[in-house]
Design an enzyme around this catalytic site. Sequence first.
Site, PDB file in Angstrom:
ATOM      1  N   LYS A  13       0.827  -1.213   0.000  1.00 53.13           N
ATOM      2  CA  LYS A  13       0.000   0.000   0.000  1.00 53.13           C
ATOM      3  C   LYS A  13       0.862   1.264   0.000  1.00 53.13           C
ATOM      4  O   LYS A  13       0.576   2.212  -0.725  1.00 53.13           O
ATOM      5  CB  LYS A  13      -0.938   0.004   1.219  1.00 53.13           C
ATOM      6  CG  LYS A  13      -1.936  -1.144   1.240  1.00 53.13           C
ATOM      7  CD  LYS A  13      -2.951  -1.002   2.374  1.00 53.13           C
ATOM      8  CE  LYS A  13      -2.328  -1.095   3.746  1.00 53.13           C
ATOM      9  NZ  LYS A  13      -1.714  -2.420   4.013  1.00 53.13           N
ATOM     10  N   ARG A  89     -10.240   1.341   8.761  1.00 54.70           N
ATOM     11  CA  ARG A  89      -9.921  -0.044   9.115  1.00 54.70           C
ATOM     12  C   ARG A  89     -11.146  -0.821   9.565  1.00 54.70           C
ATOM     13  O   ARG A  89     -11.097  -2.043   9.667  1.00 54.70           O
ATOM     14  CB  ARG A  89      -8.885  -0.082  10.234  1.00 54.70           C
ATOM     15  CG  ARG A  89      -7.489   0.354   9.843  1.00 54.70           C
ATOM     16  CD  ARG A  89      -6.538   0.187  11.012  1.00 54.70           C
ATOM     17  NE  ARG A  89      -5.216   0.720  10.745  1.00 54.70           N
ATOM     18  CZ  ARG A  89      -4.228   0.036  10.180  1.00 54.70           C
ATOM     19  NH1 ARG A  89      -4.426  -1.217   9.852  1.00 54.70           N
ATOM     20  NH2 ARG A  89      -3.044   0.590   9.977  1.00 54.70           N
ATOM     21  N   ARG A 128      11.806  -8.530   5.536  1.00 56.96           N
ATOM     22  CA  ARG A 128      11.763  -7.077   5.362  1.00 56.96           C
ATOM     23  C   ARG A 128      12.624  -6.365   6.399  1.00 56.96           C
ATOM     24  O   ARG A 128      12.636  -6.721   7.570  1.00 56.96           O
ATOM     25  CB  ARG A 128      10.311  -6.584   5.459  1.00 56.96           C
ATOM     26  CG  ARG A 128      10.129  -5.160   4.978  1.00 56.96           C
ATOM     27  CD  ARG A 128       8.678  -4.799   4.812  1.00 56.96           C
ATOM     28  NE  ARG A 128       7.963  -4.760   6.073  1.00 56.96           N
ATOM     29  CZ  ARG A 128       6.747  -4.222   6.198  1.00 56.96           C
ATOM     30  NH1 ARG A 128       6.129  -3.734   5.136  1.00 56.96           N
ATOM     31  NH2 ARG A 128       6.144  -4.202   7.371  1.00 56.96           N
ATOM     32  N   ARG A 161      11.960  -5.647  11.818  1.00 57.67           N
ATOM     33  CA  ARG A 161      10.884  -5.336  12.750  1.00 57.67           C
ATOM     34  C   ARG A 161      10.457  -6.573  13.518  1.00 57.67           C
ATOM     35  O   ARG A 161      10.351  -7.661  12.963  1.00 57.67           O
ATOM     36  CB  ARG A 161       9.686  -4.773  11.989  1.00 57.67           C
ATOM     37  CG  ARG A 161       9.909  -3.389  11.467  1.00 57.67           C
ATOM     38  CD  ARG A 161       8.816  -2.915  10.548  1.00 57.67           C
ATOM     39  NE  ARG A 161       7.475  -3.244  10.996  1.00 57.67           N
ATOM     40  CZ  ARG A 161       6.376  -2.690  10.479  1.00 57.67           C
ATOM     41  NH1 ARG A 161       6.480  -1.814   9.509  1.00 57.67           N
ATOM     42  NH2 ARG A 161       5.184  -3.038  10.912  1.00 57.67           N
ATOM     43  N   ARG A 172      -1.257 -10.762  12.650  1.00 51.75           N
ATOM     44  CA  ARG A 172      -1.655  -9.505  12.011  1.00 51.75           C
ATOM     45  C   ARG A 172      -2.629  -9.753  10.863  1.00 51.75           C
ATOM     46  O   ARG A 172      -3.587  -8.989  10.671  1.00 51.75           O
ATOM     47  CB  ARG A 172      -0.416  -8.763  11.488  1.00 51.75           C
ATOM     48  CG  ARG A 172       0.494  -8.246  12.599  1.00 51.75           C
ATOM     49  CD  ARG A 172       1.839  -7.795  12.052  1.00 51.75           C
ATOM     50  NE  ARG A 172       1.721  -6.636  11.192  1.00 51.75           N
ATOM     51  CZ  ARG A 172       2.690  -6.207  10.376  1.00 51.75           C
ATOM     52  NH1 ARG A 172       3.823  -6.883  10.305  1.00 51.75           N
ATOM     53  NH2 ARG A 172       2.516  -5.149   9.626  1.00 51.75           N
TER      54      ARG A 172
END
Length: 214
Positions: A13, A89, A128, A161, A172
Amino acid sequence: MRLILIGPPGVGKGTQAVLLQEKLGVKPLSSGEIFRKEIEAETDLGRLAKSYIDRGELVPSGITIEMMGKRIRADEVRKSGFVLDGFPRTIRQAEALDKMLDEMDMRLDKVISLEVDDEVVIERLSGRMSCTKCGEIYHLEAKPPKREDLCDKCNGPLFLRSDDKPETIRERLKVFHENTAPVIEYYAGRECLLRINAEGDPSEVFQAILDGCK
């Protein structure tokens, strides 16, 4: 043009929001970035949001809606249009956005649902890395830095992360499917919903978005 990007974590996104800004001139509005700016500026809303974040809790919808509304109503955003990332959301937030736009006599042009298989998301996020200084994102396999653990742009140190571990990513994704996926159905009865297969190269996904927005 007024756009919304909806999709699970790791779908791209943020990348697409930047490309849309460059091509269409729309203002990217990321709920996460807006939270950070309000907190850094120590506004009343920022301090309130921080009190929840510090406890590891989700920021209540009412606070999120007020923060996003503040930016959406800004003159520069009214003139340029926007692309929302991370908002709405929930159904409640989508309804609040509808009311907000009605009050400004505006409408959404497209709600873009970026869709990928869960396993693709896990593969993307597991490797990532982010820059601690400028926020640039890398991937151990798909986009490794030229120098190990250093950002190509600003020489800042890179970090993995903690929420990009496979088990955390699955949680998630579960939260996304339970809370945010219903927002897609909220817009499903409208002509503005655009479903995009986001498993390909970002440039291909971007072209599909542009084609769908014509």
